[in-house]
Design a protein around this motif. Structure first.
Motif, PDB file in Angstrom:
ATOM      1  N   PHE A  19      31.333  21.252  48.225  1.00 16.79           N
ATOM      2  CA  PHE A  19      32.611  20.537  48.171  1.00 16.79           C
ATOM      3  C   PHE A  19      32.965  20.150  46.741  1.00 16.79           C
ATOM      4  O   PHE A  19      34.098  20.334  46.300  1.00 16.79           O
ATOM      5  N   LEU A  20      31.993  19.588  46.019  1.00 13.49           N
ATOM      6  CA  LEU A  20      32.260  19.135  44.653  1.00 13.49           C
ATOM      7  C   LEU A  20      32.659  20.309  43.751  1.00 13.49           C
ATOM      8  O   LEU A  20      33.550  20.179  42.903  1.00 13.49           O
ATOM      9  N   ASP A  21      31.991  21.455  43.946  1.00 15.30           N
ATOM     10  CA  ASP A  21      32.352  22.634  43.159  1.00 15.30           C
ATOM     11  C   ASP A  21      33.780  23.075  43.467  1.00 15.30           C
ATOM     12  O   ASP A  21      34.571  23.369  42.554  1.00 15.30           O
ATOM     13  N   ARG A  22      34.113  23.094  44.740  1.00 10.79           N
ATOM     14  CA  ARG A  22      35.460  23.517  45.134  1.00 10.79           C
ATOM     15  C   ARG A  22      36.508  22.507  44.644  1.00 10.79           C
ATOM     16  O   ARG A  22      37.573  22.886  44.175  1.00 10.79           O
ATOM     17  N   PHE A  23      36.169  21.228  44.764  1.00 11.41           N
ATOM     18  CA  PHE A  23      37.108  20.190  44.313  1.00 11.41           C
ATOM     19  C   PHE A  23      37.349  20.311  42.815  1.00 11.41           C
ATOM     20  O   PHE A  23      38.494  20.231  42.345  1.00 11.41           O
ATOM     21  N   ASP A  79      36.998  22.965  40.895  1.00 12.98           N
ATOM     22  CA  ASP A  79      37.782  24.180  40.597  1.00 12.98           C
ATOM     23  C   ASP A  79      39.262  23.951  40.890  1.00 12.98           C
ATOM     24  O   ASP A  79      40.130  24.346  40.092  1.00 12.98           O
ATOM     25  N   SER A  80      39.558  23.313  42.019  1.00 13.45           N
ATOM     26  CA  SER A  80      40.956  23.066  42.377  1.00 13.45           C
ATOM     27  C   SER A  80      41.604  22.098  41.388  1.00 13.45           C
ATOM     28  O   SER A  80      42.764  22.288  41.002  1.00 13.45           O
ATOM     29  N   LYS A  81      40.868  21.094  40.993  1.00 16.30           N
ATOM     30  CA  LYS A  81      41.399  20.108  40.044  1.00 16.30           C
ATOM     31  C   LYS A  81      41.724  20.773  38.708  1.00 16.30           C
ATOM     32  O   LYS A  81      42.798  20.548  38.118  1.00 16.30           O
ATOM     33  N   ARG A  82      40.812  21.619  38.222  1.00 17.98           N
ATOM     34  CA  ARG A  82      41.061  22.328  36.964  1.00 17.98           C
ATOM     35  C   ARG A  82      42.269  23.265  37.091  1.00 17.98           C
ATOM     36  O   ARG A  82      43.073  23.392  36.161  1.00 17.98           O
ATOM     37  N   SER A  83      42.396  23.916  38.235  1.00 16.62           N
ATOM     38  CA  SER A  83      43.530  24.818  38.454  1.00 16.62           C
ATOM     39  C   SER A  83      44.849  24.041  38.434  1.00 16.62           C
ATOM     40  O   SER A  83      45.834  24.500  37.841  1.00 16.62           O
ATOM     41  N   ILE A  84      44.874  22.871  39.065  1.00 21.39           N
ATOM     42  CA  ILE A  84      46.091  22.053  39.080  1.00 21.39           C
ATOM     43  C   ILE A  84      46.439  21.587  37.673  1.00 21.39           C
ATOM     44  O   ILE A  84      47.601  21.608  37.250  1.00 21.39           O
ATOM     45  N   GLU A  85      45.426  21.160  36.927  1.00 25.67           N
ATOM     46  CA  GLU A  85      45.670  20.718  35.554  1.00 25.67           C
ATOM     47  C   GLU A  85      46.206  21.867  34.694  1.00 25.67           C
ATOM     48  O   GLU A  85      47.090  21.674  33.850  1.00 25.67           O
ATOM     49  N   PHE A 141      23.138  18.495  51.576  1.00 24.12           N
ATOM     50  CA  PHE A 141      23.202  18.501  50.114  1.00 24.12           C
ATOM     51  C   PHE A 141      24.007  19.687  49.625  1.00 24.12           C
ATOM     52  O   PHE A 141      24.861  19.571  48.755  1.00 24.12           O
ATOM     53  N   GLU A 142      23.739  20.852  50.225  1.00 22.46           N
ATOM     54  CA  GLU A 142      24.484  22.032  49.813  1.00 22.46           C
ATOM     55  C   GLU A 142      25.970  21.880  50.143  1.00 22.46           C
ATOM     56  O   GLU A 142      26.825  22.353  49.422  1.00 22.46           O
ATOM     57  N   SER A 143      26.291  21.205  51.267  1.00 21.51           N
ATOM     58  CA  SER A 143      27.687  21.006  51.631  1.00 21.51           C
ATOM     59  C   SER A 143      28.379  20.115  50.626  1.00 21.51           C
ATOM     60  O   SER A 143      29.501  20.391  50.207  1.00 21.51           O
ATOM     61  N   VAL A 144      27.732  19.021  50.243  1.00 26.14           N
ATOM     62  CA  VAL A 144      28.310  18.119  49.246  1.00 26.14           C
ATOM     63  C   VAL A 144      28.488  18.863  47.928  1.00 26.14           C
ATOM     64  O   VAL A 144      29.539  18.767  47.282  1.00 26.14           O
ATOM     65  N   GLU A 146      31.570   9.416  46.484  1.00 25.82           N
ATOM     66  CA  GLU A 146      32.215  10.688  46.187  1.00 25.82           C
ATOM     67  C   GLU A 146      33.649  10.682  46.726  1.00 25.82           C
ATOM     68  O   GLU A 146      34.569  11.234  46.099  1.00 25.82           O
ATOM     69  N   VAL A 147      33.850  10.071  47.906  1.00 22.57           N
ATOM     70  CA  VAL A 147      35.199   9.978  48.454  1.00 22.57           C
ATOM     71  C   VAL A 147      36.080   9.153  47.527  1.00 22.57           C
ATOM     72  O   VAL A 147      37.209   9.543  47.200  1.00 22.57           O
ATOM     73  N   ARG A 148      35.568   8.009  47.077  1.00 20.28           N
ATOM     74  CA  ARG A 148      36.362   7.145  46.194  1.00 20.28           C
ATOM     75  C   ARG A 148      36.683   7.863  44.885  1.00 20.28           C
ATOM     76  O   ARG A 148      37.809   7.801  44.385  1.00 20.28           O
ATOM     77  N   SER A 149      35.680   8.526  44.321  1.00 18.32           N
ATOM     78  CA  SER A 149      35.891   9.236  43.062  1.00 18.32           C
ATOM     79  C   SER A 149      36.916  10.347  43.222  1.00 18.32           C
ATOM     80  O   SER A 149      37.788  10.540  42.364  1.00 18.32           O
ATOM     81  N   SER A 150      36.847  11.066  44.352  1.00 19.52           N
ATOM     82  CA  SER A 150      37.794  12.169  44.592  1.00 19.52           C
ATOM     83  C   SER A 150      39.208  11.632  44.769  1.00 19.52           C
ATOM     84  O   SER A 150      40.173  12.181  44.225  1.00 19.52           O
TER      85      SER A 150
END
Length: 363
Positions: free
Chosen positions: A63-67, A69-75, A57-60, A123-127
């Protein structure tokens, strides 16, 4: 006297036994208390060990937090690129910044691939969908912001013949009329507007037509496509059976009902399919959208030379992706109700198309 003597020992015995019983009782309570305390400590330790040994759960979540953050940075980087484009002095920096955004999207795509083994499928599909949207935004920014080549006015453009203008206007009208059929390409070879027909096409390496092929507006037809093609476009089919050899690129299917498809391709995307069976060999997960009642099974087509054609097209080995379908309109954790696997007892046998010869010219 005797009576008094008899009563005194009893009184002494009672007074003597009470403290002993009390001590035993106190000792027992202390032992029970210690035992309970020990059990509580062991239980807490087990819970702690369980939490430490189950980091999924913590890994997921990580991952979601990192994803995110990266998405916001790209935008934010894309927004900065648009701001740079509005300043002529910063124009030379625009291309490197857009390339930097492209690299960041590639890194994000790689992050999903490296962590997909423990992520829930939704989560994979959404990402992946979010990454696809970022790529589209980057493509849009590239086309809008990158400076275009300057026009050359050395040669004056010739005046267009009025007949040519009329022809172009007619072509525009045809395109407007065909907006309801965006999948098919009218300029490509294909079978169009057929009913109750057996349609066979053999593609040969020497033919220039070994490119795109379209199937559109067919009803109650059997179609056999033998040989390698680059891409297959399918639109508006009813009660048809389609058997195709290897497609080296993509298969795009839209608006089909009560059909059977036997296809081998690197990518397959299905939109608006109803009550249709797909027998597939594919190099990536099939994608469905706005579909229901669709079922999947492994590819079962044979004709002379197909094994070599599949091998030459990079489709020689079964990948098992036919059983791993992505429903882009179903992002929940549970299985999508819009598709399922065809039970073994309901699957068709191997289809031998060796004796099918060309019986109808395309178009």
């Amino acid at each position: 006297m005797d009576e008094e003597d008899r009563s005194q020992p009893n009184q002494f015995s009672s007074e003597t036994l009470d403290p002993i019983a009390q001590m035993k009782h106190a000792t027992m309570l202390e032992r029970l208390s210690n035992l309970q305390r020990s059990r509580l400590q062991q239980s807490a330790a087990r819970r702690s060990d369980s939490a430490a040994s189950s980091p999924a759960f913590e890994s997921v979540r990580s991952f979601l937090d990192r994803f995110s953050d990266s998405k916001r940075s790209i935008e934010a980087d894309l927004a900065c690129c648009r701001a740079l484009a509005s300043d002529p002095a910063s124009a030379p920096n625009l291309k490197p910044e857009l390339e930097k955004v492209s690299a960041s999207i590639a890194d994000l795509d790689r992050l999903v691939a490296e962590n997909s083994y423990f992520l829930p499928s939704y989560e994979v599909r959404s990402s992946l969908k979010a990454i696809s949207e970022l790529k589209e935004a980057l493509d849009s920014a590239n086309s809008e912001l990158m400076p275009r080549k300057k026009f050359s006015f050395k040669n004056k453009a010739p005046k267009k013949d009025p007949c040519v203008l009329v022809k172009q206007i007619e072509q525009i009208k045809v395109l407007d009329a065909e907006k309801s059929s965006p999948v098919c390409v009218r300029d490509s070879p294909g079978f169009w507007n057929k009913e109750d027909a057996v349609l066979v096409k053999r593609f040969r390496v020497s033919e220039e037509g070994e490119g795109d092929f379209s199937l559109s507006d067919l009803s109650s037809c059997e179609v056999y496509l033998k040989g390698r093609i680059r891409a297959l476009f399918v639109h508006r089919l009813r009660n048809c059976r389609i058997f195709a050899g290897p497609v080296q690129g993509s298969v795009l299917i839209e608006d089909v009902n009560d059909c059977l498809f036997m296809l081998a391709s690197h990518q397959i995307r299905i939109h608006q399919a109803r009550a249709t069976d797909f027998y597939l060999r594919v190099r990536s997960r099939p994608i469905i959208e706005d579909s229901s009642g669709v079922r999947f099974a492994p590819y079962r087509l044979f004709y002379e030379g197909i094994d070599e054609e599949l091998k030459d097209s990079g489709l020689g080995e079964e990948t098992g992706y036919w059983a791993n379908v992505d429903d882009f309109k179903w992002l929940r954790a549970v299985q999508s109700p819009n598709w399922c696997l065809i039970p073994e007892e309901e699957r068709v046998g191997t289809m031998n198309a060796s004796d099918r010869e060309e019986q109808c010219d395309d178009k």
